[in-house]
Scaffold this motif. Structure first.
Motif, PDB file in Angstrom:
ATOM      1  N   CYS A 166       0.845  -1.193   0.000  1.00 47.39           N
ATOM      2  CA  CYS A 166       0.000   0.000   0.000  1.00 47.39           C
ATOM      3  C   CYS A 166       0.879   1.241   0.000  1.00 47.39           C
ATOM      4  CB  CYS A 166      -0.901  -0.010   1.230  1.00 47.39           C
ATOM      5  SG  CYS A 166      -2.063   1.383   1.294  1.00 47.39           S
ATOM      6  N   ILE A 167       0.553   2.201  -0.864  1.00 47.27           N
ATOM      7  CA  ILE A 167       1.343   3.429  -0.942  1.00 47.27           C
ATOM      8  C   ILE A 167       0.559   4.660  -0.498  1.00 47.27           C
ATOM      9  CG2 ILE A 167       2.907   2.573  -2.726  1.00 47.27           C
ATOM     10  CD1 ILE A 167       1.225   4.067  -4.799  1.00 47.27           C
ATOM     11  N   PRO A 199      -2.135  10.701 -14.900  1.00 50.95           N
ATOM     12  CA  PRO A 199      -2.417  11.379 -16.171  1.00 50.95           C
ATOM     13  C   PRO A 199      -1.225  11.303 -17.111  1.00 50.95           C
ATOM     14  CG  PRO A 199      -3.126  12.725 -14.323  1.00 50.95           C
ATOM     15  CD  PRO A 199      -2.348  11.580 -13.739  1.00 50.95           C
ATOM     16  N   GLY A 200      -1.468  10.824 -18.320  1.00 50.21           N
ATOM     17  CA  GLY A 200      -0.411  10.761 -19.321  1.00 50.21           C
ATOM     18  C   GLY A 200       0.560   9.612 -19.135  1.00 50.21           C
ATOM     19  N   LYS A 201       0.303   8.739 -18.163  1.00 45.18           N
ATOM     20  CA  LYS A 201       1.194   7.595 -17.931  1.00 45.18           C
ATOM     21  C   LYS A 201       0.357   6.316 -17.959  1.00 45.18           C
ATOM     22  CE  LYS A 201       4.591  10.112 -15.138  1.00 45.18           C
ATOM     23  NZ  LYS A 201       5.329  10.156 -13.836  1.00 45.18           N
ATOM     24  N   ASP A 202       0.079   5.856 -19.170  1.00 49.80           N
ATOM     25  CA  ASP A 202      -0.797   4.698 -19.332  1.00 49.80           C
ATOM     26  C   ASP A 202      -0.207   3.423 -18.737  1.00 49.80           C
ATOM     27  OD1 ASP A 202      -2.584   6.304 -20.637  1.00 49.80           O
ATOM     28  OD2 ASP A 202      -1.908   5.753 -22.646  1.00 49.80           O
ATOM     29  N   GLU A 203       1.114   3.382 -18.547  1.00 50.83           N
ATOM     30  CA  GLU A 203       1.741   2.179 -18.021  1.00 50.83           C
ATOM     31  C   GLU A 203       1.511   2.005 -16.517  1.00 50.83           C
ATOM     32  OE1 GLU A 203       4.814   5.415 -17.408  1.00 50.83           O
ATOM     33  OE2 GLU A 203       3.280   4.887 -18.888  1.00 50.83           O
ATOM     34  N   THR A 204       1.053   3.058 -15.845  1.00 48.80           N
ATOM     35  CA  THR A 204       0.787   2.946 -14.416  1.00 48.80           C
ATOM     36  C   THR A 204      -0.591   2.326 -14.196  1.00 48.80           C
ATOM     37  OG1 THR A 204      -0.102   5.201 -14.337  1.00 48.80           O
ATOM     38  CG2 THR A 204       2.242   4.923 -13.844  1.00 48.80           C
ATOM     39  N   HIS A 205      -0.692   1.515 -13.173  1.00 50.31           N
ATOM     40  CA  HIS A 205      -1.977   0.849 -12.880  1.00 50.31           C
ATOM     41  C   HIS A 205      -2.036   0.542 -11.390  1.00 50.31           C
ATOM     42  CE1 HIS A 205       1.050  -2.154 -14.024  1.00 50.31           C
ATOM     43  NE2 HIS A 205       0.493  -2.964 -13.148  1.00 50.31           N
ATOM     44  N   TYR A 206      -2.324   1.556 -10.628  1.00 52.07           N
ATOM     45  CA  TYR A 206      -2.379   1.413  -9.183  1.00 52.07           C
ATOM     46  C   TYR A 206      -3.714   0.791  -8.766  1.00 52.07           C
ATOM     47  CZ  TYR A 206       1.339   4.907  -9.637  1.00 52.07           C
ATOM     48  OH  TYR A 206       2.468   5.576 -10.001  1.00 52.07           O
ATOM     49  N   ASP A 211     -13.156   0.818   1.718  1.00 47.29           N
ATOM     50  CA  ASP A 211     -13.904   0.095   2.740  1.00 47.29           C
ATOM     51  C   ASP A 211     -14.201   1.056   3.886  1.00 47.29           C
ATOM     52  OD1 ASP A 211     -11.502   0.332   4.127  1.00 47.29           O
ATOM     53  OD2 ASP A 211     -10.963  -1.783   3.935  1.00 47.29           O
ATOM     54  N   SER A 212     -14.554   0.548   5.055  1.00 49.25           N
ATOM     55  CA  SER A 212     -14.933   1.432   6.157  1.00 49.25           C
ATOM     56  C   SER A 212     -13.756   2.239   6.701  1.00 49.25           C
ATOM     57  CB  SER A 212     -15.551   0.615   7.300  1.00 49.25           C
ATOM     58  OG  SER A 212     -14.569  -0.136   7.971  1.00 49.25           O
ATOM     59  N   HIS A 213     -12.541   1.848   6.342  1.00 41.39           N
ATOM     60  CA  HIS A 213     -11.344   2.579   6.777  1.00 41.39           C
ATOM     61  C   HIS A 213     -10.965   3.692   5.790  1.00 41.39           C
ATOM     62  CE1 HIS A 213     -10.704  -0.366   9.922  1.00 41.39           C
ATOM     63  NE2 HIS A 213     -10.866  -1.308   9.022  1.00 41.39           N
ATOM     64  N   GLY A 214     -11.673   3.768   4.664  1.00 40.28           N
ATOM     65  CA  GLY A 214     -11.358   4.787   3.662  1.00 40.28           C
ATOM     66  C   GLY A 214     -10.952   4.172   2.342  1.00 40.28           C
ATOM     67  N   THR A 215     -10.030   4.835   1.663  1.00 38.06           N
ATOM     68  CA  THR A 215      -9.588   4.422   0.334  1.00 38.06           C
ATOM     69  C   THR A 215      -8.120   4.010   0.383  1.00 38.06           C
ATOM     70  OG1 THR A 215     -11.126   6.031  -0.610  1.00 38.06           O
ATOM     71  CG2 THR A 215      -9.486   5.101  -2.093  1.00 38.06           C
ATOM     72  N   HIS A 216      -7.801   2.896  -0.282  1.00 38.69           N
ATOM     73  CA  HIS A 216      -6.459   2.331  -0.250  1.00 38.69           C
ATOM     74  C   HIS A 216      -5.910   2.235  -1.670  1.00 38.69           C
ATOM     75  CE1 HIS A 216      -7.579   0.941   3.845  1.00 38.69           C
ATOM     76  NE2 HIS A 216      -8.749   0.746   3.269  1.00 38.69           N
ATOM     77  N   VAL A 217      -4.684   2.684  -1.869  1.00 40.77           N
ATOM     78  CA  VAL A 217      -4.035   2.656  -3.184  1.00 40.77           C
ATOM     79  C   VAL A 217      -2.739   1.858  -3.057  1.00 40.77           C
ATOM     80  CG1 VAL A 217      -3.104   4.021  -5.089  1.00 40.77           C
ATOM     81  CG2 VAL A 217      -4.997   4.928  -3.708  1.00 40.77           C
ATOM     82  N   PHE A 218      -2.479   1.006  -4.056  1.00 40.70           N
ATOM     83  CA  PHE A 218      -1.330   0.111  -3.995  1.00 40.70           C
ATOM     84  C   PHE A 218      -0.368   0.366  -5.155  1.00 40.70           C
ATOM     85  CE2 PHE A 218      -4.716  -1.769  -1.666  1.00 40.70           C
ATOM     86  CZ  PHE A 218      -4.126  -2.426  -0.595  1.00 40.70           C
ATOM     87  N   ALA A 219       0.886   0.031  -4.924  1.00 41.01           N
ATOM     88  CA  ALA A 219       1.927   0.214  -5.931  1.00 41.01           C
ATOM     89  C   ALA A 219       1.630  -0.596  -7.183  1.00 41.01           C
ATOM     90  CB  ALA A 219       3.286  -0.194  -5.353  1.00 41.01           C
ATOM     91  N   ASN A 220       2.222  -0.166  -8.304  1.00 38.07           N
ATOM     92  CA  ASN A 220       2.073  -0.887  -9.573  1.00 38.07           C
ATOM     93  C   ASN A 220       2.403  -2.365  -9.431  1.00 38.07           C
ATOM     94  OD1 ASN A 220       1.212   1.019 -11.456  1.00 38.07           O
ATOM     95  ND2 ASN A 220       3.270   1.798 -11.787  1.00 38.07           N
ATOM     96  N   ASN A 221       3.531  -2.651  -8.792  1.00 36.09           N
ATOM     97  CA  ASN A 221       4.046  -4.016  -8.717  1.00 36.09           C
ATOM     98  C   ASN A 221       4.019  -4.550  -7.291  1.00 36.09           C
ATOM     99  OD1 ASN A 221       4.599  -3.732 -11.438  1.00 36.09           O
ATOM    100  ND2 ASN A 221       6.752  -3.242 -11.118  1.00 36.09           N
ATOM    101  N   ASP A 222       3.774  -5.839  -7.165  1.00 32.59           N
ATOM    102  CA  ASP A 222       3.843  -6.500  -5.868  1.00 32.59           C
ATOM    103  C   ASP A 222       5.288  -6.865  -5.548  1.00 32.59           C
ATOM    104  OD1 ASP A 222       1.103  -6.300  -5.754  1.00 32.59           O
ATOM    105  OD2 ASP A 222       0.737  -8.370  -6.372  1.00 32.59           O
ATOM    106  N   ILE A 223       5.564  -7.033  -4.268  1.00 33.51           N
ATOM    107  CA  ILE A 223       6.900  -7.421  -3.822  1.00 33.51           C
ATOM    108  C   ILE A 223       7.103  -8.924  -4.029  1.00 33.51           C
ATOM    109  CG2 ILE A 223       8.422  -7.613  -1.799  1.00 33.51           C
ATOM    110  CD1 ILE A 223       6.931  -5.200  -0.619  1.00 33.51           C
ATOM    111  N   HIS A 224       8.306  -9.281  -4.484  1.00 33.26           N
ATOM    112  CA  HIS A 224       8.681 -10.694  -4.615  1.00 33.26           C
ATOM    113  C   HIS A 224      10.190 -10.772  -4.405  1.00 33.26           C
ATOM    114  CE1 HIS A 224       8.945 -14.784  -5.839  1.00 33.26           C
ATOM    115  NE2 HIS A 224       9.405 -14.557  -7.050  1.00 33.26           N
ATOM    116  N   LEU A 225      10.603 -11.248  -3.231  1.00 30.09           N
ATOM    117  CA  LEU A 225      12.020 -11.219  -2.861  1.00 30.09           C
ATOM    118  C   LEU A 225      12.659 -12.608  -2.835  1.00 30.09           C
ATOM    119  CD1 LEU A 225      12.101  -8.589   0.055  1.00 30.09           C
ATOM    120  CD2 LEU A 225      12.419  -8.219  -2.401  1.00 30.09           C
TER     121      LEU A 225
END
Length: 306
Positions: A166-167, A199-206, A211-225
């Motif tokens: 989450c970002i 805006p103007g960055k079609d490659e981004t897809h957050y 939910d009841s806590h508000g709005t949550h936005v996540f990074a383009n990519n998931d972590i995989h280490l």
């Protein structure tokens, strides 16, 4: 010894995770739990705890939400219920809840989780004084900083090795506001299938949901280490957190299995490129097709993270 901590979306999945490599599962309900893949009732949590304890494992209940007045008023009753269920630990980030748990009758050992704020050993050590037994470090801490943090921390450090990051979170219902503004009927926001782009960055897809806590936005990519696990092992960052928010059902069980095999190979000193490739491919095969993966901030230089 490496410990695998995995979120669960249901009682059934939680049992499978415990039976397939997870040492500890994270569950909870909607009022106190933040960004969980699913919510369990008290009865289901109790059944999960019984299964875990019968197999020498543990259950963590997420109470990591930002608790405003309406929710903090429910905290004492909630803590009593969790103690009655014999919950092993909580996941906590709200100082109001920590204040309430100063009462010995309400205290439950907890992993400190303040999301992006947990970035230094000083902060980790501060919360040790107030009952924390471990700390989930911010996903934004790169390895060069994590190495120093772990060496100075007086508590075990939990590091996310897989899953969504989450970002941004807003208490406002931003999706409701947007659809009201454009004059269209709102969608089902809790299905978590929506994306937004810059805006103007079609490659981004957050990814975005509400939910009841508000709005949550996540990074383009998931972590995989997977390939970086030896680095964590070398610095004794041996509590690995796997988040299944966007990897449902059996697919997430497969991911946890792969990380379980990885830790076993590391502990037996049998780690090599062939094993890395095989386990990495096993994860990629079940990871959602509409979500990419990378190492997040992990390999950033210290001066790149401000």
């Amino acid at each position: 010894m490496i410990e695998l901590i995995a979120t669960t979306e249901s009682l059934e999945q939680g049992i499978k995770l415990l039976d397939n490599g997870a040492d500890c599962v994270v569950t909870g309900e909607e009022i106190f739990g933040l960004r969980l893949p699913g919510y369990l009732t008290d009865e289901e949590i109790g059944k999960l705890i019984k299964h875990a304890h019968a197999n020498g494992k543990q259950v963590v209940v997420a109470a990591n939400a930002i608790l405003h007045n309406d929710k903090i008023a429910l905290a004492r009753d909630y803590l009593k219920r969790m103690k009655a269920l014999k919950v092993d630990k909580l996941l906590v980030g709200d100082t109001g809840l920590i204040q309430i748990m100063k009462d010995p009758e309400l205290y439950i050992p907890y992993i400190y989780d303040a999301s992006v704020l947990t970035t230094s050993s000083g902060q980790v050590n501060f919360w040790k004084k107030y009952g924390a037994i471990a700390a989930l470090v911010a996903r934004e801490v790169p390895y060069v900083e994590l190495e120093h943090l772990v060496s100075k921390a007086e508590l075990p450090v939990v590091t996310q090795v897989y899953g969504a990051q989450c970002i941004q979170q807003s208490k406002r219902n931003l999706l409701d506001n947007y659809f009201n503004f454009i004059g269209k009927e709102p969608l089902n926001f809790e299905e978590r299938h929506l994306f937004i782009s810059e805006p103007g960055k079609d490659e981004t897809h957050y990814s975005i949901y509400q939910d009841s806590h508000g709005t949550h936005v996540f990074a383009n990519n998931d972590i995989h280490l997977m390939e970086q696990l030896p680095l964590l092992y070398e610095i004794n960052a041996n509590k690995w957190y796997l988040d299944g928010l966007y990897t449902p059902g059996e697919d997430f069980v497969t991911v946890v299995k792969a990380y379980d095999q990885a830790r076993r190979h590391l502990e037996m000193n049998k780690w090599d490129n062939k094993i890395i490739s095989s386990l990495d491919e096993a994860v990629k095969k079940v990871h959602p097709a509409n979500r990419e993966m990378d190492t997040g901030f992990f390999l950033y230089t210290a001066d790149k993270v401000q």
